[in-house]
Write an enzyme that holds these catalytic residues in place. Structure first.
Site, short mmCIF file in Angstrom:
data_model
loop_
_atom_site.label_atom_id
_atom_site.label_comp_id
_atom_site.label_asym_id
_atom_site.label_seq_id
_atom_site.Cartn_x
_atom_site.Cartn_y
_atom_site.Cartn_z
N SER A 79 -75.54 77.55 -93.06
CA SER A 79 -76.68 76.80 -93.58
C SER A 79 -76.58 75.29 -93.42
O SER A 79 -77.53 74.57 -93.74
CB SER A 79 -76.90 77.14 -95.05
OG SER A 79 -77.30 78.48 -95.19
N SER A 99 -80.01 77.52 -94.96
CA SER A 99 -80.87 77.28 -96.11
C SER A 99 -81.11 75.81 -96.39
O SER A 99 -81.95 75.44 -97.21
CB SER A 99 -80.22 77.91 -97.36
OG SER A 99 -78.97 77.29 -97.64
N LYS A 111 -79.19 68.06 -101.16
CA LYS A 111 -79.75 69.41 -101.27
C LYS A 111 -79.83 69.81 -102.74
O LYS A 111 -78.89 69.58 -103.51
CB LYS A 111 -78.87 70.39 -100.49
CG LYS A 111 -79.40 71.82 -100.43
CD LYS A 111 -78.52 72.68 -99.54
CE LYS A 111 -79.02 74.11 -99.44
NZ LYS A 111 -78.18 74.94 -98.52
#
Length: 467
Positions: A176, A152, A79
């Protein structure tokens, strides 16, 4: 099964035994990214040259008798809020497009030390909050382009589900890791707060931030957690307790463990398919020897509302260097949220801290009576992007039902595992969570492995269309 959907541990064993090379596996996944990601938009930056170099190095080391462990030669995604030395690290924010860290985040360094092949940096929402910044492509759910990916860690969820990598790192401040796992039919682990170093993380709300793995099975997620967990002198909030051998313990079964469920909390107002997934999980784990006990989860919605002031205050701190000085470079949702939290009073933050500590105490008492708590993954069936758009643009209040079952465990710092648990009437994934007391990751992994030995939900994959 095509190799991109084989389990991480299966491919790892094949690489170790010389049946297939890391270079061949990596090349296959890079080709798959080239073919499908122009539609899915999960990758911000494909590290093709670096990945192939790391794969060839892994092959040479393994051929020379130096096998580093389960991740050696395995392509993993990152990420894009974790520092990567010399490479852009945006945190999903336009204003950080040119930020190039001088060192790797500890998690990235540990993955490299374990021999993992870092194949891509993955898209995410702006500042790891609720909406994607308009200059970045929004990832597309491979199960249904019209439906939400979860946030997210949207790119992480899509990339793993689409077979672009065998696992990815996500972050979790309000759900998330777990919301994208539920949305994409994945297994995600939010570890105990402090179990995984956050050095080199672009923070969202520091006392709530967690880093953890997203994969296609509990066993694969355990292998990633094994590599990244543990004390870090660069992060003084990390825990010093030794890291168990999750892989060695994962087949220990769940016989004799106590599973708790609060049907009023977990099922009240939920769609029939969510309630059915909970009932199926309960009966499955009970058949494997778990004792089931009905409990009262020590939470109320008023406390949840008050505790959100902590998130707001810590979000403002995370953006202090940029906001409001560069407010025009923010997307609508994050800009509006930061403007609103500027009005938070100190007494409200103090109240939020005390509510959290009282809740943590009640939760510790509950986990003194049981080993694992069963709850849904999402608080509603997977919504469409169209339904989410008014919230994403700040024109409608947040639908807190989405995070009803994730946020409580960010506040407590307790570990949870999100597991695929079925499919709704429209064929979209459903998820459940198992939560436990601090440092209960090994127990949660055992329960996840047992559940997945009895079910096949995690073995189903989306059908993709090439660009």
């Amino acid at each position: 099964m095509e190799i991109h959907y084989e389990s991480l541990l299966s491919v790892s064993d094949r690489i170790r035994r010389g049946e297939v090379s890391s270079a061949a596996v990596t090349a296959e996944l890079l080709s798959r990214i080239d073919g499908y990601d122009p539609i899915l938009h999960s990758t911000l930056m494909v590290l093709a040259d670096e990945a192939m170099e790391q794969a060839r190095q892994a092959d040479a080391e393994i051929a020379g008798g130096h096998w580093r462990g389960a991740l050696h030669g395995i392509p993993i995604g990152i990420k894009d809020l974790l520092w990567t030395k010399g490479l852009p690290t945006t945190g999903g924010m336009e204003l950080l497009r040119d930020f190039r860290p001088e060192e790797d985040a500890t998690v990235v360094a540990r993955l490299k030390h374990a021999g993992a092949v870092i194949i891509a940096k993955l898209h995410m929402t702006e500042g790891a909050t609720f909406n994607h910044h308009p200059v970045f492509a929004r990832p597309v759910n491979p199960w249904s382009a019209e439906h939400w990916t979860g946030v997210s860690s949207s790119g992480s969820g899509v990339a793993v589900a689409a077979g672009f990598c065998f696992g990815a790192i996500g972050s979790d401040t309000g759900g998330s890791i777990r919301m994208p796992s539920a949305a994409n039919n994945l297994t995600g682990i939010k570890p105990t707060w402090g179990r995984v170093s956050r050095h080199g993380l672009i923070h969202i709300a520091e006392s709530l931030d967690h880093l953890g793995p997203m994969a296609r099975s509990a066993a694969d997620a355990a292998a990633i957690l094994q590599a990244i967990a543990g004390w870090d002198p660069k992060d003084t909030t990390t825990l010093r307790e030794p890291v168990p051998d999750y892989l060695a313990q994962m087949d220990g079964g769940v016989n004799g463990l106590t599973l708790g469920i609060d049907w009023n909390f977990a099922a009240r107002g939920m769609a029939p398919e969510i309630v059915a997934s909970l009932e199926h999980a309960r009966t499955t784990l009970e058949r494997w020897g778990m004792k089931v006990r009905e409990v009262t989860f020590p939470w109320n919605d008023d406390e949840m509302a008050d505790s959100r002031t902590l998130f707001g205050a810590e979000l403002a701190l995370a953006h202090e260097a940029y906001f409001p000085a560069q407010a025009d470079r923010y997307g609508a949702w994050l800009r509006g949220t930061l403007e609103a939290v500027a009005q938070v009073r100190g007494v409200d933050v103090a109240r939020g801290h005390m509510l959290r500590e009282r809740y943590r105490g009640r939760l510790r008492a509950l986990f003194g009576e049981l080993d694992v708590l069963l709850i849904p993954g999402l608080g509603k069936p997977l919504p469409t992007w169209e339904a989410m758009e008014p919230m994403a643009q700040g024109r409608a209040p947040m639908d807190m039902d989405l995070m009803r079952f994730t946020t409580p465990f960010n506040l407590s710092g307790s570990p949870t595992i999100s597991l695929p648990a079925g499919f709704g009437p429209s064929g979209l994934p459903l998820g459940i969570q198992l939560a436990g007391p601090w440092l209960a990751e090994a127990t949660l992994i055992r329960a996840g492995v047992a559940f997945q030995e009895a079910t096949e939900f995690h073995l189903r994959h989306p059908l993709l269309n090439a660009a």
